[in-house]
Structures are given as C-alpha cells and as structure tokens.
Write a protein that holds these residues in place. Structure first.
Motif, PDB file in Angstrom:
ATOM      1  N   ASN A 269    -111.064  83.586  -1.832  1.00 43.92           N
ATOM      2  CA  ASN A 269    -111.671  82.802  -2.935  1.00 43.92           C
ATOM      3  C   ASN A 269    -110.567  81.508  -3.512  1.00 43.92           C
ATOM      4  O   ASN A 269    -110.457  80.964  -4.260  1.00 43.92           O
ATOM      5  CB  ASN A 269    -111.357  83.767  -4.261  1.00 43.92           C
ATOM      6  CG  ASN A 269    -112.708  84.662  -4.139  1.00 43.92           C
ATOM      7  OD1 ASN A 269    -113.586  84.390  -3.731  1.00 43.92           O
ATOM      8  ND2 ASN A 269    -112.210  85.990  -4.272  1.00 43.92           N
ATOM      9  N   GLY A 270    -109.730  81.076  -2.219  1.00 44.29           N
ATOM     10  CA  GLY A 270    -108.887  79.983  -2.395  1.00 44.29           C
ATOM     11  C   GLY A 270    -107.561  80.151  -2.927  1.00 44.29           C
ATOM     12  O   GLY A 270    -107.086  79.206  -3.623  1.00 44.29           O
ATOM     13  N   ARG A 271    -107.130  81.390  -3.249  1.00 42.02           N
ATOM     14  CA  ARG A 271    -105.781  81.850  -3.788  1.00 42.02           C
ATOM     15  C   ARG A 271    -104.913  82.107  -2.782  1.00 42.02           C
ATOM     16  O   ARG A 271    -105.219  82.753  -1.754  1.00 42.02           O
ATOM     17  CB  ARG A 271    -106.087  82.787  -4.857  1.00 42.02           C
ATOM     18  CG  ARG A 271    -106.964  82.261  -5.994  1.00 42.02           C
ATOM     19  CD  ARG A 271    -107.416  83.629  -7.117  1.00 42.02           C
ATOM     20  NE  ARG A 271    -107.910  83.338  -8.169  1.00 42.02           N
ATOM     21  CZ  ARG A 271    -109.168  82.997  -8.513  1.00 42.02           C
ATOM     22  NH1 ARG A 271    -110.052  83.312  -7.433  1.00 42.02           N
ATOM     23  NH2 ARG A 271    -109.561  82.769  -9.742  1.00 42.02           N
ATOM     24  N   ILE A 272    -103.602  81.557  -3.112  1.00 41.51           N
ATOM     25  CA  ILE A 272    -102.671  81.974  -2.361  1.00 41.51           C
ATOM     26  C   ILE A 272    -101.704  83.025  -3.257  1.00 41.51           C
ATOM     27  O   ILE A 272    -101.292  82.640  -4.387  1.00 41.51           O
ATOM     28  CB  ILE A 272    -101.364  80.760  -2.016  1.00 41.51           C
ATOM     29  CG1 ILE A 272    -102.319  79.662  -1.469  1.00 41.51           C
ATOM     30  CG2 ILE A 272    -100.211  81.335  -1.214  1.00 41.51           C
ATOM     31  CD1 ILE A 272    -101.399  78.335  -1.193  1.00 41.51           C
ATOM     32  N   VAL A 273    -101.564  84.294  -2.740  1.00 40.15           N
ATOM     33  CA  VAL A 273    -100.946  85.236  -3.597  1.00 40.15           C
ATOM     34  C   VAL A 273     -99.392  85.681  -2.954  1.00 40.15           C
ATOM     35  O   VAL A 273     -99.431  86.025  -1.622  1.00 40.15           O
ATOM     36  CB  VAL A 273    -101.731  86.281  -3.887  1.00 40.15           C
ATOM     37  CG1 VAL A 273    -100.926  87.543  -4.724  1.00 40.15           C
ATOM     38  CG2 VAL A 273    -102.951  86.035  -4.531  1.00 40.15           C
TER      39      VAL A 273
END
Length: 356
Positions: A269-273
């Motif tokens: 979903n385009g997130r860097i965690v």
C-alpha cells in the motif's frame, strides 16, 4: 491496426519460433512490463499457441472467388452511396484475408513444428521487474496474484499446463496470493530455499544481496524446503502469523510468532514501516526503495533502532525525521557521470552529529 501493435505481434510470433536479438528482447520485455493488459495479451497469445500444435492451418484464401460471392449475394440497390459502402466492405474483407493469410504463412513453417515438438516440455518463461521506487502487480496464468516491491523481479512460465508444479523464482520482495490447486503445488524458489504452498497468502523478502530471507505467513500453510541439485528436504512448517528467517551466511533457519504482520505487508500500500529495526535494516530498505547507495560512516550508529511509518515522503524528509529522533546526521552526494555516460546513484553518508 496500429503499426506499433503489428510490430509487437510480429516479435511475439518470432519469439515462439526463434531467439530474439537483444533489441527485440528488450522491446518485448518493456511492452510486457508496461501494463497488466499487455501481459495478459501476451499470456493469451502464447497459451493459445501451446494448445494449437495439432490445429490444421486454413487453406489459402481465393480473393477472386470471395469478391465474386460478395457481389452475387449482396442483392443491394445500385445507388452510388450503397455502392461505396459495398466497396468498403469488400476492401475490408480482402484486407482481413491478406492479414490472416500472412499470419498463418508466417506461423505455418518448419520452425513452428520443430518448436512445438518441445513446447510442452520446454515452457516459455517470462521475467517481470519492478523499477526502483515503484511496486508492480502481476496475475499469473493460474490466477495467482503477485505484488513486487521496488527492485524486485519474478521469473515464471507463461502457462502451468502439463507441469507437476507451479514453480516461479523470486529475487527481491513479493506478496503472493496463491490460487488453490491441490493437484499442483505452488513453489517459490529463492536461491537454495523453496516455499511450497497449495493456496495461501504470504510475503517473501529474498533480495540476492540481502544477508537473510524472510517469509511472513498471512493465511494458509507453508512448507519451507532446502534444495541441492535434485534433492529436496523439508525444513519447517509455518502457520498464520509466523515469520521465518533464513540467515544465509550461517545457514540457519528460525521462526517467530508475531501478533501483527503490518510491517511485513504495508509496502503493498506504498508504506515503509520500521518497528524497532536496527540501522542496517533501515539503510537496506531505504536504499532499495529510493535507489540510492547509503554508507554508515560511524559504527556508533549500529546501536540505534528506529520505529516509524512513512508514506509518500521524500528520502530527505525521512532522513530528517530519523535525524530528529537520534544523534544521526546525513549528507547526500549528487549523481556523477560515469565512463559509460550513465549516471551513478545518489550517495547518502550517515554519521554521528558529534563526529568531526
């Protein structure tokens, strides 16, 4: 028909009968990777070809007889307007007949028959790549959906027909939603570690230049196997919310249970965690996501860990946030022109704020 489409169809047909040159191969790869519809069209084309080995080719079309029959059966008024319409219809029929005749002439030759003899035992493979800073989605011929993370590539056969296994290979990170088929296991190869499933959802991070391989199981069941030559050995079973880590240098496989897999799957979903991740993990992820070379210039930074979630931020914005939450500072060096006229990656140097 658009000349570009004609050209790409010619390359597809040629790829089924002989080896493409480097330029043609690149053009075909670029076209297939440009959109899901292109990939589906290519898969449909090659699947149809594999199934059509015994198909008899039509005889040559007699254009004069076709024209005469159209004229005899038209039974239309002889007005000028109607005559023009008939002329256009005849022209369309003749053009189509020439096109189909040309296609079958190209395909119906000795090279095709020689190729088909080995087609089933020699599946046609395709490779899809996700450019740095982007994510790609691909649907395989069995209905399996695969998301590819930045800098990843997936190699797979165009069809799984007449194969005991649905086998693909991954270099990078992929999120797999595997179509169920109890009679045909789905296997993901990554170096000497295989992931075997029948129908399940999992994330696998297996970049060639990473020190480890990570498999996070979302649902279903997974079997991890080692492979050396033709021998496979089952190593471990995974259940949902379990994460397996394979340390390449130590040849060590371990697993843990986690309550939330968000950090492993948020990238689709385009997130860097980051969740209490060491600086080495942060550097590795950011380097691949933004296609930059990051150097840790101070060993003291190895003691830092970070927890944060980013979405749509620039590299500079992320580095600013990380610097505010630690004694780290950074410097970005611009790309430079290399001897082959290409541009190098940007370089990021990380160091402690108190480092002179």
């Amino acid at each position: 028909m658009d000349s570009g489409i004609n050209y790409i169809h010619t390359i597809i047909a040629k790829s089924l009968t002989e080896k493409l040159d480097n330029q043609e191969s690149k053009e075909l790869d670029d076209w297939r990777s440009a959109s899901t519809s292109n990939l589906r069209e290519y898969n449909d084309f090659t699947t149809l070809w594999l199934k059509s080995g015994s198909m008899s080719m039509p005889s040559a079309i007699n254009k004069q007889n076709a024209l005469k029959k159209i004229q005899q059966n038209s039974s239309l008024p002889s007005s000028r307007k109607r005559l023009i319409n008939i002329t256009y219809q005849i022209a369309a029929v003749l053009v189509l007949s020439i096109i189909f005749s040309g296609v079958f002439t190209y395909l119906n030759n000795d090279r095709i028959h020689k190729y088909y003899a080995n087609a089933i035992s020699q599946p046609i493979y395709q490779e899809i790549k996700a450019a740095y800073g982007t994510q790609s989605k691909v649907e395989l011929s069995d209905g399996t959906i695969v998301f590819l993370n930045s800098g990843s590539k997936l190699r797979f056969p165009q069809t799984f027909i007449n194969q005991d296994e649905r086998k693909v290979s991954l270099d990078g990170e992929g999120y797999f939603s595997v179509a169920k088929n109890p009679n045909q296991p789905f296997i993901v190869e990554a170096k000497n570690l295989n992931v075997k499933v029948l129908g399940t959802t999992f994330n696998m991070e297996a970049y060639d230049d990473n020190s480890s391989v990570t498999i996070a199981l979302v649902e279903g069941n997974v079997s991890l196997q080692s492979q050396s030559e033709n021998e496979k050995t089952e190593l471990m079973q995974l259940s949902p919310n379990q994460v397996a880590t394979f340390n390449k240098s130590e040849n060590l496989l371990s697993k843990t249970v986690v309550s939330d897999l968000y950090k492993y799957t948020a990238w689709i979903n385009g997130r860097i965690v980051f969740d209490n991740d060491p600086i080495e993990t942060v550097v590795n992820k950011l380097g691949k996501w933004y296609n930059v070379d990051i150097t840790i210039a101070d060993k003291k930074l190895s003691n830092y860990s970070f927890t944060a979630t980013f979405m749509d931020e620039s590299l500079e914005q992320i580095l600013d946030v990380l610097s505010l939450t630690s004694s780290m500072t950074y410097k970005i060096e611009s790309p430079v022109k290399q001897t082959d006229d290409s541009m190098s990656k940007r370089k990021v140097i990380l160091k402690s704020k108190n480092l002179n």
